[in-house]
Design a protein around this motif. Structure first.
Motif, mmCIF file in Angstrom:
data_model
loop_
_atom_site.group_PDB
_atom_site.id
_atom_site.type_symbol
_atom_site.label_atom_id
_atom_site.label_comp_id
_atom_site.label_asym_id
_atom_site.label_seq_id
_atom_site.Cartn_x
_atom_site.Cartn_y
_atom_site.Cartn_z
ATOM 1 N N ILE A 15 0.828 -1.205 0.000
ATOM 2 C CA ILE A 15 0.000 0.000 0.000
ATOM 3 C C ILE A 15 0.863 1.256 0.000
ATOM 4 C CG2 ILE A 15 -1.541 1.361 1.477
ATOM 5 C CD1 ILE A 15 -3.009 -0.740 -0.108
ATOM 6 N N TYR A 16 1.928 1.257 0.825
ATOM 7 C CA TYR A 16 2.782 2.442 0.890
ATOM 8 C C TYR A 16 3.455 2.692 -0.453
ATOM 9 C CZ TYR A 16 5.531 6.064 3.193
ATOM 10 O OH TYR A 16 6.052 7.267 3.568
ATOM 11 N N SER A 17 3.950 1.628 -1.067
ATOM 12 C CA SER A 17 4.614 1.780 -2.357
ATOM 13 C C SER A 17 3.628 2.219 -3.433
ATOM 14 C CB SER A 17 5.275 0.467 -2.772
ATOM 15 O OG SER A 17 6.273 0.102 -1.863
ATOM 16 N N PHE A 18 2.451 1.597 -3.446
ATOM 17 C CA PHE A 18 1.490 1.886 -4.494
ATOM 18 C C PHE A 18 0.889 3.283 -4.362
ATOM 19 C CE2 PHE A 18 0.682 -2.915 -4.001
ATOM 20 C CZ PHE A 18 1.855 -3.196 -4.679
ATOM 21 N N PHE A 19 0.837 3.808 -3.130
ATOM 22 C CA PHE A 19 0.262 5.135 -2.906
ATOM 23 C C PHE A 19 1.328 6.159 -2.528
ATOM 24 C CE2 PHE A 19 -3.378 2.301 -2.250
ATOM 25 C CZ PHE A 19 -4.343 2.927 -3.013
ATOM 26 N N ALA A 20 2.577 5.911 -2.933
ATOM 27 C CA ALA A 20 3.676 6.816 -2.584
ATOM 28 C C ALA A 20 3.438 8.225 -3.109
ATOM 29 C CB ALA A 20 5.001 6.266 -3.121
ATOM 30 N N VAL A 21 2.819 8.333 -4.283
ATOM 31 C CA VAL A 21 2.549 9.657 -4.858
ATOM 32 C C VAL A 21 1.613 10.453 -3.950
ATOM 33 C CG1 VAL A 21 1.505 10.863 -6.809
ATOM 34 C CG2 VAL A 21 2.951 8.848 -7.202
ATOM 35 N N TYR A 22 0.572 9.799 -3.441
ATOM 36 C CA TYR A 22 -0.393 10.483 -2.566
ATOM 37 C C TYR A 22 0.223 10.785 -1.204
ATOM 38 C CZ TYR A 22 -3.584 8.736 -6.125
ATOM 39 O OH TYR A 22 -4.190 8.457 -7.322
ATOM 40 N N ALA A 23 1.004 9.848 -0.665
ATOM 41 C CA ALA A 23 1.662 10.092 0.620
ATOM 42 C C ALA A 23 2.637 11.251 0.519
ATOM 43 C CB ALA A 23 2.387 8.824 1.082
ATOM 44 N N GLY A 24 3.346 11.348 -0.611
ATOM 45 C CA GLY A 24 4.278 12.459 -0.800
ATOM 46 C C GLY A 24 3.584 13.800 -0.744
ATOM 47 N N THR A 35 1.728 -0.050 12.190
ATOM 48 C CA THR A 35 0.689 0.093 11.176
ATOM 49 C C THR A 35 -0.390 1.074 11.616
ATOM 50 O OG1 THR A 35 1.088 -2.170 10.422
ATOM 51 C CG2 THR A 35 -0.987 -1.160 9.778
ATOM 52 N N VAL A 36 -0.780 1.013 12.882
ATOM 53 C CA VAL A 36 -1.772 1.967 13.404
ATOM 54 C C VAL A 36 -1.249 3.397 13.287
ATOM 55 C CG1 VAL A 36 -2.929 2.756 15.505
ATOM 56 C CG2 VAL A 36 -2.900 0.325 14.942
ATOM 57 N N GLY A 37 0.016 3.589 13.617
ATOM 58 C CA GLY A 37 0.597 4.922 13.505
ATOM 59 C C GLY A 37 0.567 5.451 12.085
ATOM 60 N N LEU A 38 0.865 4.606 11.128
ATOM 61 C CA LEU A 38 0.852 5.040 9.735
ATOM 62 C C LEU A 38 -0.561 5.360 9.253
ATOM 63 C CD1 LEU A 38 3.387 2.485 8.228
ATOM 64 C CD2 LEU A 38 3.718 4.944 8.406
ATOM 65 N N ALA A 39 -1.514 4.557 9.668
ATOM 66 C CA ALA A 39 -2.886 4.743 9.187
ATOM 67 C C ALA A 39 -3.541 5.991 9.759
ATOM 68 C CB ALA A 39 -3.724 3.513 9.543
ATOM 69 N N LEU A 40 -3.166 6.387 10.982
ATOM 70 C CA LEU A 40 -3.880 7.468 11.675
ATOM 71 C C LEU A 40 -3.145 8.803 11.703
ATOM 72 C CD1 LEU A 40 -5.329 5.499 14.745
ATOM 73 C CD2 LEU A 40 -6.360 5.908 12.491
ATOM 74 N N THR A 41 -1.951 8.884 11.161
ATOM 75 C CA THR A 41 -1.193 10.132 11.215
ATOM 76 C C THR A 41 -1.835 11.197 10.325
ATOM 77 O OG1 THR A 41 0.868 8.944 11.604
ATOM 78 C CG2 THR A 41 1.044 11.214 10.826
ATOM 79 N N PHE A 59 -4.672 1.841 4.071
ATOM 80 C CA PHE A 59 -3.810 1.393 5.161
ATOM 81 C C PHE A 59 -4.627 0.717 6.259
ATOM 82 C CE2 PHE A 59 -0.258 4.109 3.767
ATOM 83 C CZ PHE A 59 0.799 3.266 4.075
ATOM 84 N N ALA A 60 -5.708 1.372 6.652
ATOM 85 C CA ALA A 60 -6.504 0.889 7.779
ATOM 86 C C ALA A 60 -7.090 -0.495 7.513
ATOM 87 C CB ALA A 60 -7.620 1.880 8.087
ATOM 88 N N LEU A 61 -7.367 -0.806 6.252
ATOM 89 C CA LEU A 61 -7.939 -2.115 5.941
ATOM 90 C C LEU A 61 -6.999 -3.255 6.338
ATOM 91 C CD1 LEU A 61 -9.581 -1.470 2.438
ATOM 92 C CD2 LEU A 61 -10.725 -1.761 4.650
ATOM 93 N N LEU A 110 -5.472 -3.554 8.993
ATOM 94 C CA LEU A 110 -5.655 -3.866 10.405
ATOM 95 C C LEU A 110 -6.715 -4.946 10.633
ATOM 96 C CD1 LEU A 110 -5.501 -0.231 11.845
ATOM 97 C CD2 LEU A 110 -3.717 -1.986 11.911
ATOM 98 N N LEU A 111 -7.500 -5.248 9.607
ATOM 99 C CA LEU A 111 -8.502 -6.310 9.743
ATOM 100 C C LEU A 111 -7.853 -7.665 9.975
ATOM 101 C CD1 LEU A 111 -10.979 -5.295 6.878
ATOM 102 C CD2 LEU A 111 -11.223 -4.881 9.333
ATOM 103 N N LEU A 112 -6.587 -7.812 9.560
ATOM 104 C CA LEU A 112 -5.878 -9.070 9.754
ATOM 105 C C LEU A 112 -5.369 -9.247 11.178
ATOM 106 C CD1 LEU A 112 -4.668 -11.619 8.400
ATOM 107 C CD2 LEU A 112 -2.655 -10.244 7.818
ATOM 108 N N VAL A 113 -5.321 -8.157 11.928
ATOM 109 C CA VAL A 113 -4.689 -8.185 13.248
ATOM 110 C C VAL A 113 -5.346 -9.175 14.206
ATOM 111 C CG1 VAL A 113 -4.299 -6.823 15.333
ATOM 112 C CG2 VAL A 113 -3.668 -5.903 13.094
ATOM 113 N N PRO A 114 -6.672 -9.146 14.419
ATOM 114 C CA PRO A 114 -7.263 -10.104 15.376
ATOM 115 C C PRO A 114 -7.009 -11.552 14.980
ATOM 116 C CG PRO A 114 -8.841 -8.385 14.793
ATOM 117 C CD PRO A 114 -7.696 -8.262 13.836
ATOM 118 N N VAL A 115 -7.080 -11.844 13.684
ATOM 119 C CA VAL A 115 -6.837 -13.210 13.204
ATOM 120 C C VAL A 115 -5.399 -13.621 13.501
ATOM 121 C CG1 VAL A 115 -6.832 -14.711 11.190
ATOM 122 C CG2 VAL A 115 -8.578 -12.935 11.413
ATOM 123 N N ALA A 116 -4.454 -12.728 13.193
ATOM 124 C CA ALA A 116 -3.034 -13.032 13.399
ATOM 125 C C ALA A 116 -2.735 -13.282 14.874
ATOM 126 C CB ALA A 116 -2.172 -11.893 12.864
#
Length: 451
Positions: free
Chosen positions: A42-51, A109-115, A203-205, A207-213
């Motif tokens: 996600i970070y790589s694919f959306f690098a333009v928007y994050a920049g 991951t939470v930090g990246l999604a909510l900043t 990014f936030a999506l 986090l859906l894997l977190v409870p399972v993991a």
């Protein structure tokens, strides 16, 4: 005896076992890897928007360069995480190490999604992102070693390569998911919505894997307990690493080369949008193909590893890459079409995917169990810090300062050449897995047939 059969990996000669591994144990081992590569994708694919969000005052490629630099900073703490968590995995067991890594990955991951973006909180925005990436990188640095060690030790006789290949396939699953999210969001959301909140939701999506993991890792069995099974590692990890330098040094070269090629492939989305000026909805097709290639060709590589000489399974794909990367980029630059973008992406992802399980299996089998998690962690983390954290920065810099749109191809060609030299230098027959050290793991009571 054929060339492919000669000198085959030691796992083909192990005594038969009655072990049965529940599927959830394998899923638990790769869950952190999947979360890692979803986030990285996600970070790589959306690098333009994050920049634009964190560095709004910078122009075009300069903003992308700053964004991928923040992406790269997370690699800085990987060696430290590899050293400390890998050592934990050899002292206390694979399970405690994997529980710790998933917790650290969640925090990052939470930090990246909510900043918030820079317009909202100023310079604090990129600072928080950097801290989140450092925490995440620390956890990820210790993830691969214990996870791969667990998969190898839990694998039935004759299937070690296939089990290890799930480490590669999990990257593809999460990368494919990231690609689906990218294509869906860019197709349905207006550019302003994508810039303001769309890429954050992506990014936030994850986090859906977190409870399972977390659930699966709490219930996973233990394959090696250093306190009771040969855990007589030395007082300092450096001595253990030095004793196994004949494995670790060429292993680092192999993983460094594969990392460089892989992250050039990951960069294809940013490359197609920022350099070739292709529409984002077309550029987002690249991660779908990349993810699919890692799944299909990663598992194929594991299957081949269990049947033929692992060295040959590594060398052949990188010979294809060495010869084919530049023509693929040249064709892409000339036509700038969907088929040529997908062809280049398949080449750059499928060949490393085929070789990946054999690389990890070669290294893991050559390391004794008492230092396997530490050795794998460090052998993986150091080169991925150097090359994974800088590949996209270097490629972006080359594109900006040379003006040559084929710059990524030259970087990948050099990496492929390094891989071929490294696999030739890798030693043979150092440790025919654990029987040579009298550390045969009896897991018959540790697993059940439960799925």
């Amino acid at each position: 005896m054929t060339l492919l059969d000669e000198g085959g990996s030691p796992h083909s000669r192990l005594a038969k076992s009655e072990r049965q591994v529940p599927r959830r144990a394998v899923v638990a081992a790769i869950a952190g890897n999947a979360l890692e590569f979803y986030d990285f994708g996600i970070y790589s694919f959306f690098a333009v928007y994050a920049g634009k969000a964190f560095f709004p005052s910078l122009d075009g490629l300069t903003g992308v360069l700053a964004s991928v630099a923040v992406f790269g900073v997370g690699f800085v703490t990987r060696p430290l995480g590899a050293l400390l968590i890998g050592r934990l995995g050899d002292r206390l067991g694979r399970k405690p190490a994997l529980l710790l890594t998933i917790a650290l990955i969640i925090v990052g991951t939470v930090g990246l999604a909510l900043t918030p973006d820079q317009a909202s909180i100023g310079v604090a925005a990129p600072i928080i992102v950097v801290i989140s990436r450092l925490i995440q990188g620390f956890g990820l640095g210790g993830e691969v070693g214990p996870a791969v060690a667990f998969l190898m030790e839990a694998a039935p006789e004759g299937r070690r390569g296939l089990y290890t290949s799930w480490s590669t396939a999990s990257q593809g699953i999460s990368g494919f998911a990231a690609g689906i999210v990218g294509v869906t969001f860019t197709s349905l959301l207006a550019p302003d919505n994508m810039q303001s909140w769309g890429w954050r939701l992506a990014f936030a999506l994850g986090l859906l894997l977190v409870p399972v993991a977390l659930y699966l890792r709490k219930r996973m069995p233990e394959t090696f307990d250093g306190r009771s099974r040969g855990g007589n590692i030395t007082a300092t990890p450096w001595r253990d690493l030095w004793r196994n330098r004949r494995v670790i040094l060429p292993g680092m070269a192999m993983l460094g080369a594969s990392t460089a090629v892989f992250y050039v492939a990951v960069y294809m989305t940013t490359y197609s949008i920022a350099v070739l000026k292709m529409p984002p909805r077309i550029g987002m097709l690249s991660p779908l193909v990349l993810g699919g290639s890692l799944i299909v060709f990663g598992l194929l590589g594991g299957w081949l590893c269990d049947r033929y000489n692992a060295r040959v399974i590594v060398a052949l794909p990188y010979t294809v890459l060495l010869a084919g990367i530049y023509p693929a980029y040249h064709l892409l630059i000339l036509s700038q079409s969907v088929p040529t973008l997908l062809i280049a992406t398949v080449l750059m992802s499928a060949m490393p995917a085929v070789a990946g399980p054999s690389v990890l299996t070669l290294i893991g089998e050559a390391l004794p169990a008492r230092v396997r998690a530490l050795g794998l962690s460090v052998t993986y983390a150091v080169p991925i810090t150097i090359f994974g954290g800088t590949a996209q920065i270097v490629v972006t810099w080359l594109l900006k300062h040379t003006g040559n749109p084929a710059s990524p191809a030259f970087y990948a060609v050099m990496a492929s050449a390094v891989m071929l030299f490294a696999v030739m230098a890798f030693p043979k027959g150092l440790n025919p897995f654990d029987q040579a050290n009298g550390i045969a793991l009896d897991l018959r009571g540790a697993f059940t047939s439960e799925d």
